[in-house]
Design an enzyme around this catalytic site. Structure first.
Site, short mmCIF file in Angstrom:
data_model
loop_
_atom_site.label_atom_id
_atom_site.label_comp_id
_atom_site.label_asym_id
_atom_site.label_seq_id
_atom_site.Cartn_x
_atom_site.Cartn_y
_atom_site.Cartn_z
N ARG A 25 -0.36 -14.23 -3.53
CA ARG A 25 -1.59 -13.78 -3.71
C ARG A 25 -2.55 -14.36 -4.67
NH1 ARG A 25 -2.01 -8.15 -2.29
NH2 ARG A 25 -0.49 -7.64 -0.72
N ARG A 29 -7.99 -10.28 -5.98
CA ARG A 29 -9.11 -9.63 -6.84
C ARG A 29 -9.25 -10.02 -8.34
NH1 ARG A 29 -6.81 -3.95 -4.86
NH2 ARG A 29 -5.19 -5.57 -4.67
N ARG A 38 -15.93 -10.96 -1.72
CA ARG A 38 -15.44 -9.71 -1.17
C ARG A 38 -16.57 -8.89 -1.54
NH1 ARG A 38 -13.92 -5.45 0.10
NH2 ARG A 38 -12.00 -4.52 -0.16
N ASP A 74 -3.55 -11.53 6.08
CA ASP A 74 -2.80 -10.63 5.70
C ASP A 74 -1.67 -10.47 7.01
OD1 ASP A 74 -2.47 -8.09 3.58
OD2 ASP A 74 -1.34 -7.23 5.29
N TYR A 148 5.54 -0.63 7.73
CA TYR A 148 4.46 -0.23 7.97
C TYR A 148 3.91 0.31 9.34
CZ TYR A 148 3.38 -2.28 3.50
OH TYR A 148 3.29 -2.77 2.07
O1 CP3 Z 1 -1.41 -14.66 -1.15
C1 CP3 Z 1 -2.54 -15.14 -0.75
O2 CP3 Z 1 -3.53 -15.05 -1.56
C2 CP3 Z 1 -2.68 -15.13 0.83
C3 CP3 Z 1 -3.25 -13.69 1.27
C4 CP3 Z 1 -2.38 -12.72 1.31
C5 CP3 Z 1 -2.70 -11.06 1.40
N1 CP3 Z 1 -1.53 -10.30 1.56
C6 CP3 Z 1 -4.15 -10.85 1.01
C7 CP3 Z 1 -4.38 -9.40 0.71
C8 CP3 Z 1 -0.93 -12.52 1.69
C9 CP3 Z 1 -0.02 -13.81 1.90
C10 CP3 Z 1 -0.66 -11.11 1.82
C11 CP3 Z 1 0.57 -10.69 2.21
C12 CP3 Z 1 0.97 -9.17 2.35
N2 CP3 Z 1 0.00 -8.24 2.53
C13 CP3 Z 1 2.43 -8.69 1.91
C14 CP3 Z 1 3.45 -9.49 1.77
C15 CP3 Z 1 3.50 -9.88 0.23
C16 CP3 Z 1 3.53 -8.82 -0.66
O3 CP3 Z 1 2.80 -8.69 -1.63
O4 CP3 Z 1 4.54 -8.08 -0.68
C17 CP3 Z 1 2.15 -7.36 2.24
C18 CP3 Z 1 3.21 -6.43 1.96
C19 CP3 Z 1 0.98 -7.15 2.64
C20 CP3 Z 1 0.41 -5.74 2.73
C21 CP3 Z 1 -0.91 -5.38 1.97
N3 CP3 Z 1 -2.28 -5.82 2.07
C22 CP3 Z 1 -0.97 -4.41 0.84
C23 CP3 Z 1 0.44 -3.40 0.45
C24 CP3 Z 1 -2.08 -4.48 0.43
C25 CP3 Z 1 -2.74 -3.68 -0.82
C26 CP3 Z 1 -2.12 -4.01 -2.06
C27 CP3 Z 1 -3.01 -4.76 -2.78
O5 CP3 Z 1 -2.75 -5.75 -3.43
O6 CP3 Z 1 -4.18 -4.08 -3.03
C28 CP3 Z 1 -2.88 -5.33 1.14
C29 CP3 Z 1 -4.45 -5.84 0.72
C30 CP3 Z 1 -4.74 -7.15 0.37
N4 CP3 Z 1 -3.80 -8.20 1.23
C31 CP3 Z 1 -5.48 -7.58 -0.39
C32 CP3 Z 1 -5.39 -9.32 -0.37
C33 CP3 Z 1 -6.31 -10.28 -1.19
C34 CP3 Z 1 -6.63 -6.94 -1.48
C35 CP3 Z 1 -7.51 -6.52 -0.21
C36 CP3 Z 1 -8.91 -6.44 -1.06
O7 CP3 Z 1 -9.61 -7.32 -1.42
O8 CP3 Z 1 -9.26 -5.13 -1.17
#
Ligand code: CP3
Length: 341
Positions: A25, A29, A38, A74, A148
């Site tokens: 990640r 943010r 964003r 994502d 999910y």
């Molecule tokens: O790593 C990176 O920088 C690449 C981008 C990436 C995102 N999500 C961006 C993201 C990657 C590789 C993921 C993978 C992802 N997404 C996983 C597996 C890794 C993990 O964290 O366990 C999972 C379970 C998800 C599902 C997901 N997407 C969740 C549970 C959430 C909300 C949690 C949170 O961090 O707020 C997201 C949203 C998300 N995915 C954001 C980002 C940058 C935040 C979105 C925003 O800007 O509002």
């Protein structure tokens, strides 16, 4: 100066001059540059706009000096292409949960070029712009995607998913097979577009008993990895909660195993043997602490690795949004500076 291919060499258990590091990640943010982009678009709009997605992918490479970039997208994005509408609030919320034979049959296996062209275009832009920094593609592991899909959103224990798994195992395997077939096509399309490594995220694998992971998950992960036209592209398998599953994961076919911080890196290396590389495994919350604590934690992890080839430094899960950027920069510098043993 370290050699540019440090990350890819470490994936293959080859020696490197300093430990490579990237951060799960890393585009997110906690970065003001990310928040600026964003503020003008929703998360899904960002994912679907190749220029913006490429821009935020590059941010941590420029700001932190990490040794690999990871495609900004994502794990749920391809699920939308299977026909389930999706929103992020900020966690994923699906239009309707997938809980019946009919709902599973209604899922389509998308043509990637046709339904997800923006992902492939983002990769092509990044390969032009990243000079010397490898690009990682990714997908969700079938079990984490099923969590999910069946639940319809995040959950603490994914009871609805487990209910289907335990009460209708054949139906659950049908869902897992469909998700696996989609993921094979999705990762192969990413590899063809130019990613140089792939990571499979099994963020929820650790909620299963080892016997259930062996029965319901491992066969699909093995098929996924076997189905990749790898041509030398290393496969990283990250399973959150991997501690009790390492002997199963060892035989998945992955080149690199991503570790969370609940398992000691030394113990994981012992169980996995010298041919499998490891990635990890700093507790993301350590980055909220003073630099002296961060440095001590990095030293401890490097010592646990004991100078063996095949270690990529990373966090044990995604970076927390409240993390100070200065601490992340310090982490990257410290990992590069400390040549263990
Ligand atoms: O790593 C990176 O920088 C690449 C981008 C990436 C995102 N999500 C961006 C993201 C990657 C590789 C993921 C993978 C992802 N997404 C996983 C597996 C890794 C993990 O964290 O366990 C999972 C379970 C998800 C599902 C997901 N997407 C969740 C549970 C959430 C909300 C949690 C949170 O961090 O707020 C997201 C949203 C998300 N995915 C954001 C980002 C940058 C935040 C979105 C925003 O800007 O509002």
């Amino acid at each position: 100066m370290k050699e540019p291919p440090g990350f890819l060499a470490a994936c293959r258990c080859l020696p490197v001059t300093s430990t490579p590091i990237w951060i799960m990640r890393q585009a997110g943010r906690y970065l003001p540059e990310y928040r600026a982009v964003r503020s003008r678009a929703t998360f899904l709009e960002l994912c679907k706009n190749p220029e913006l997605a490429a821009n935020v992918t590059l941010q941590p490479v420029k700001v932190l000096g990490v040794d690999a970039a990871i495609l900004f997208s994502d794990i749920l994005v391809p699920v939308e292409a299977m026909g389930v509408k999706l929103d992020f609030t900020p966690g994923p919320v699906l239009e309707r949960p997938v809980r019946s034979r009919q709902a599973i049959d209604a899922l389509t296996i998308p043509d990637i070029e046709e339904k997800l062209p923006f992902v492939l275009e983002t990769i092509r832009i990044l390969r032009r712009e990243l000079t010397g920094t490898p690009l990682i593609g990714f997908c969700g592991a079938p079990f984490t995607l099923a969590c999910y899909l069946v639940e319809g959103q995040g959950s603490r224990n994914f009871a609805a998913c487990k209910k289907m798994m335990f009460s209708e195992p054949k139906l659950f395997h049908v869902l897992m097979e469909k998700l696996t077939t989609m993921s094979i096509r999705y990762l192969n399309a990413q590899i063809q577009a130019g990613v140089e490594a792939v990571q499979i995220f099994d963020s929820w694998g650790g909620i299963l008993a080892p016997a259930d992971y062996r029965e319901f998950v491992i066969p699909h992960i093995r098929r996924l990895i076997r189905g990749l036209d790898r041509g030398g592209v290393p496969v990283i398998l990250f399973v959150k909660g991997c501690g009790g599953l390492l002997d199963l994961i060892r035989d998945s076919g992955a080149d690199v195993i991503g570790l969370d911080w609940m398992v000691s890196l030394a113990w994981a290396r012992y169980l996995l043997g010298p041919k499998i590389a490891v990635q990890g495994n700093l507790d993301p919350a350590v980055l909220l602490a003073p630099k002296s604590r961060i440095e001590a934690a990095v030293r401890r992890i490097l010592e646990e690795n004991g100078g063996r080839p095949g270690h990529i430094f990373n966090l044990g899960h995604g970076i927390l949004p409240s993390t100070p950027v200065d601490n992340v920069r310090f982490l990257v510098e410290t990992v590069h500076r400390l040549n263990c043993c």
